[in-house]
Motif scaffolding. Structure first.
Motif, PDB file in Angstrom:
ATOM      1  N   GLY A 504       0.783  -1.229   0.000  1.00 54.13           N
ATOM      2  CA  GLY A 504       0.000   0.000   0.000  1.00 54.13           C
ATOM      3  C   GLY A 504       0.810   1.271   0.000  1.00 54.13           C
ATOM      4  O   GLY A 504       0.240   2.366  -0.025  1.00 54.13           O
ATOM      5  N   SER A 505       2.160   1.159   0.029  1.00 48.39           N
ATOM      6  CA  SER A 505       3.003   2.355   0.057  1.00 48.39           C
ATOM      7  C   SER A 505       3.227   2.882  -1.352  1.00 48.39           C
ATOM      8  O   SER A 505       3.581   2.122  -2.259  1.00 48.39           O
ATOM      9  CB  SER A 505       4.356   2.049   0.707  1.00 48.39           C
ATOM     10  N   SER A 506       3.032   4.177  -1.524  1.00 50.35           N
ATOM     11  CA  SER A 506       3.326   4.822  -2.799  1.00 50.35           C
ATOM     12  C   SER A 506       3.718   6.266  -2.540  1.00 50.35           C
ATOM     13  O   SER A 506       3.372   6.836  -1.497  1.00 50.35           O
ATOM     14  CB  SER A 506       2.120   4.764  -3.745  1.00 50.35           C
ATOM     15  N   PHE A 507       4.460   6.841  -3.475  1.00 53.36           N
ATOM     16  CA  PHE A 507       4.910   8.231  -3.350  1.00 53.36           C
ATOM     17  C   PHE A 507       4.905   8.841  -4.755  1.00 53.36           C
ATOM     18  O   PHE A 507       5.566   8.327  -5.656  1.00 53.36           O
ATOM     19  CB  PHE A 507       6.317   8.292  -2.749  1.00 53.36           C
ATOM     20  N   PHE A 508       4.154   9.919  -4.941  1.00 53.49           N
ATOM     21  CA  PHE A 508       4.078  10.603  -6.225  1.00 53.49           C
ATOM     22  C   PHE A 508       4.385  12.082  -6.026  1.00 53.49           C
ATOM     23  O   PHE A 508       3.803  12.723  -5.144  1.00 53.49           O
ATOM     24  CB  PHE A 508       2.688  10.465  -6.845  1.00 53.49           C
ATOM     25  N   ASN A 509       5.296  12.584  -6.835  1.00 54.09           N
ATOM     26  CA  ASN A 509       5.619  14.009  -6.838  1.00 54.09           C
ATOM     27  C   ASN A 509       4.897  14.644  -8.018  1.00 54.09           C
ATOM     28  O   ASN A 509       5.341  14.553  -9.162  1.00 54.09           O
ATOM     29  CB  ASN A 509       7.131  14.216  -6.942  1.00 54.09           C
ATOM     30  N   LEU A 510       3.752  15.273  -7.756  1.00 56.85           N
ATOM     31  CA  LEU A 510       2.946  15.823  -8.836  1.00 56.85           C
ATOM     32  C   LEU A 510       3.661  16.964  -9.552  1.00 56.85           C
ATOM     33  O   LEU A 510       3.450  17.184 -10.747  1.00 56.85           O
ATOM     34  CB  LEU A 510       1.600  16.322  -8.299  1.00 56.85           C
ATOM     35  N   SER A 511       4.519  17.686  -8.834  1.00 56.54           N
ATOM     36  CA  SER A 511       5.219  18.817  -9.434  1.00 56.54           C
ATOM     37  C   SER A 511       6.208  18.386 -10.504  1.00 56.54           C
ATOM     38  O   SER A 511       6.582  19.191 -11.357  1.00 56.54           O
ATOM     39  CB  SER A 511       5.952  19.621  -8.347  1.00 56.54           C
ATOM     40  N   CYS A 512       6.670  17.130 -10.455  1.00 51.11           N
ATOM     41  CA  CYS A 512       7.646  16.634 -11.433  1.00 51.11           C
ATOM     42  C   CYS A 512       7.062  15.557 -12.339  1.00 51.11           C
ATOM     43  O   CYS A 512       7.793  14.926 -13.100  1.00 51.11           O
ATOM     44  CB  CYS A 512       8.882  16.087 -10.709  1.00 51.11           C
TER      45      CYS A 512
END
Length: 681
Positions: A504-512
């Motif tokens: 269930g772990s995720s990481f999204f950088n919307l700025s990039c």
């Protein structure tokens, strides 16, 4: 608000008093939150899925995907389609994924059933469905979907019930016919020979009605349209036991309760003695990489026996698939595990899945706890459960039921609404946060981010399997993180922790995220004069490079893993990245550090950027630029006079930002262009 136990009551007066000051701050930020197109699209997608399901949010907010599930799916689709996605594609992906995950077992036509009549589930599967209480495992796939897709990923989990046990005529090959509670179809499995001893017709465990879990399966589909799919033998097969059933209880007592971890004798093990253990699964570790070239995988599972003694159960190579059949809190019965007798100290003993090992599982039934829907949820999301503009009328608190573990931690991964910082409490898991990075702290390979949303800010500690793997991340960037857990520090302040390899772990950088910039549905095009340090969400503008104001182009070296600049004195000298603390062996490339003025019809902004973003603005690579004569380098930006770009831009000096880790590439500019693409006109 979170109730500490089902017996605790949230008094309306205390609740309103606690929320009063918070709501005043929220009032000032509400309009900004509502203007975030990304948040708007999540709400739109959620309402659309409700309409498709035929239910309303007032009836049951858990009948459709949670806020975090939708956000995750949207961003994963954006990663898959870097050139951008349409609302239709996003809604189609969401609908298909949700239908696949929540099949109700609607009747299908089996290849063997040509009569046109839908198949019915057997009576014992129907009865089992009524008493089925355990949580569905991650990666579970239904038998109906196997028939539809004619494909089965190796990591798929099948939660099955034995419908029949038989031997192929003229052979000694044992077959199991499997069904599941979500499907009307059944499928045959060639049983692996290591399990033949428990498939004996007279006293074997593998009989009709027995539940089993399996993974690592290959699908065999016969040639021709009438070919019936079958599952090839798999060693990764676990038999479920029920302590409330007399036969299973006697089996556990007679075979698995005599041995304990402390009774293991290395001398007896060396002489060939076998053991059987019964222990609780306390922790399932991440996949570790071993071997000279990182080609061997290992996963360790911490077991605790009835005496409180802990021991690791290690899975190697493809065996790591077995861990997907386990859940924390379940009881695992290990028959004849391999014990490494080469170890000297008893506390270093480790169990392994050997050639004679068989596994039995008593699944845990998750406890559930009622959680109050906080006032902030209703205010921001306009939930029909509570109208924020009419707080004095109707019920002020609505509740949802969420799973809770034996330590009292509540799992918010399926919480219907968005989680805000102000609503976080101790002992929460599966949290998702959408906000702005206002500070980064890095020390000896350990990283902490300060995440801020409209209600407050909180520190999140990031734990990576090996080292930093999120690419460039800086202050002012907009991020979405899922799989967070909350805890109290020794100073009683609340912080979050995030583990890269946990389910269930995720990481999204919307700025990039390039697709975010390419998808107008998910952002609002702003004029430079509209930019604000108070604006929530990633900000996108249409600009050109201004040639009148200051422009400084510098070629530097960048650590490709984390996107931060490093000092490189000589080609053969090892360089350590001051951001992630990693020695950059073979991970350094020439790049730009660009300070530039961008402009549109409404104003100008002085900003900085590095790496691919700077190369996109300059329309030249750093290596090519370095070979230009000095005079041409100085004049080069003037060649971009007519070029226009869509840019994602972030404010690096947000109000309330802390002074923490100072990036080596820190610029005097308040703004950073985090992504850029050339306009096609």
């Amino acid at each position: 608000m979170i109730m500490d136990s089902p017996n605790d009551e949230v008094l309306l007066g205390d609740f309103m008093k606690e929320s009063e000051s918070t709501m005043m701050d929220i009032e000032r930020s509400d309009a900004v939150e509502e203007d975030d197109p990304f948040l708007k699209f999540i709400d739109y997608a959620k309402s659309t899925l409700y309409e498709i399901s035929g239910h309303s949010e007032e009836e049951d907010p858990t009948r459709c995907p949670s806020w975090s599930w939708i956000a995750n799916r949207i961003l994963r689709t954006c990663v898959a389609y870097s050139s951008g996605v349409t609302p239709a594609i996003l809604l189609s992906e969401l609908s298909l994924a949700w239908n696949e995950q929540n099949r109700s077992g609607a009747p299908k036509w089996n290849e063997q059933n040509r009569s046109g009549a839908p198949k019915k589930q057997s009576d014992f599967i129907a009865k089992l469905k009524k008493k089925h209480k355990r949580a569905k495992l991650t990666n579970t796939i239904t038998i109906d979907s196997i028939y539809e897709k004619r494909f089965l990923p190796l990591s798929s989990v099948i939660e099955a019930v034995i419908v029949d046990v038989f031997v192929l005529p003229g052979t000694d090959i044992c077959m199991l016919t499997l069904g599941d509670i979500w499907s009307s179809n059944t499928i045959d499995l060639y049983l692996h020979r290591r399990f033949y001893n428990i498939a004996d017709p007279s006293n074997g465990l593998l009989k009709k009605g027995r539940e089993v879990l399996l993974t690592g399966c290959y699908l065999r589909v016969s040639a021709g349209s009438s070919g019936c799919p079958r599952l090839l033998p798999t060693e990764y097969f676990v038999v479920l036991l029920d302590e409330d059933e007399d036969y299973d209880a006697m089996l556990l007592g007679a075979q698995f309760c005599a041995d304990s971890f402390s009774s293991i004798s290395l001398d007896e093990v060396k002489e060939g003695a076998s053991h059987s253990f019964y222990a609780r699964i306390e922790y399932i570790g991440p996949v570790e990489v071993h071997g000279k070239y990182g080609s061997l995988q290992r996963k360790q599972i911490t077991l605790v026996d009835n005496d409180g003694v802990r021991l690791n159960f290690s899975l190697w190579g493809e065996q790591v698939l077995i861990a997907s059949l386990f859940s924390i809190g379940s009881m695992l019965a290990l028959d004849k595990p391999f014990i490494d007798s080469s170890l000297e100290a008893s506390h270093e003993l480790c169990l392994e899945y050997g050639s004679a090992t068989q596994l039995y599982l008593v699944p845990t039934v998750p406890h559930k706890e009622q959680v109050s829907v906080a006032l902030t949820q209703n205010h921001f999301q306009g939930s029909r459960l509570l109208n924020a503009s009419n707080l004095s009328e109707g019920p002020l608190v609505s509740q949802v039921t969420l799973p809770c573990d034996s330590q009292g931690s509540i799992d918010f991964s399926n919480y219907p609404f968005r989680s805000y910082v102000v609503d976080l409490r101790d002992k929460m898991t599966g949290i998702s946060i959408y906000g702005i990075v206002t500070d980064i702290r890095a020390s000896n390979g350990f990283f902490s981010l300060r995440i801020e949303d409209a209600t407050g800010a909180i520190w999140a500690n990031l734990h990576f399997v090996k080292y930093w793997s999120l690419g460039r991340l800086g202050k002012g960037h907009t991020v979405y993180i899922s799989g967070l857990s909350s805890f109290l520090t020794p100073r009683k302040s609340l912080e979050l922790s995030w583990y890269e390899n946990r389910a269930g772990s995720s990481f999204f950088n919307l700025s990039c995220l390039l697709a975010f910039l390419n998808t107008p549905t998910l952002h609002r095009l702003l004029c430079l004069s509209d930019l604000s340090i108070h604006t929530r969400g990633a900000q996108v503008c249409r600009v050109w490079v201004d040639q009148v104001e200051h422009c400084h182009v510098d070629t530097r070296f960048m650590h490709t893993i984390c996107g931060h600049l490093v000092e490189k004195a000589a080609p053969d000298v090892e360089v350590e990245c001051k951001f992630c603390g990693r020695v950059c062996e073979g991970e350094v490339e020439c790049t730009f550090l660009l300070e530039i003025t961008i402009a549109d019809e409404t104003g100008k902004v002085f900003a900085s950027c590095i790496g691919q973003t700077a190369a996109e603005l300059l329309q030249i690579s750093a290596d090519e630029f370095a070979f230009l004569p000095e005079e041409e380098q100085i004049m080069y930006p003037s060649s971009l006079e007519q070029e226009r770009f869509f840019v994602a831009i972030a404010n690096r000096r947000r109000k309330g930002s802390c002074e923490g880790f100072m990036e080596q590439d820190q610029s005097t500019a308040d703004w950073e262009v985090t992504r850029a693409i050339k306009c096609c006109e």
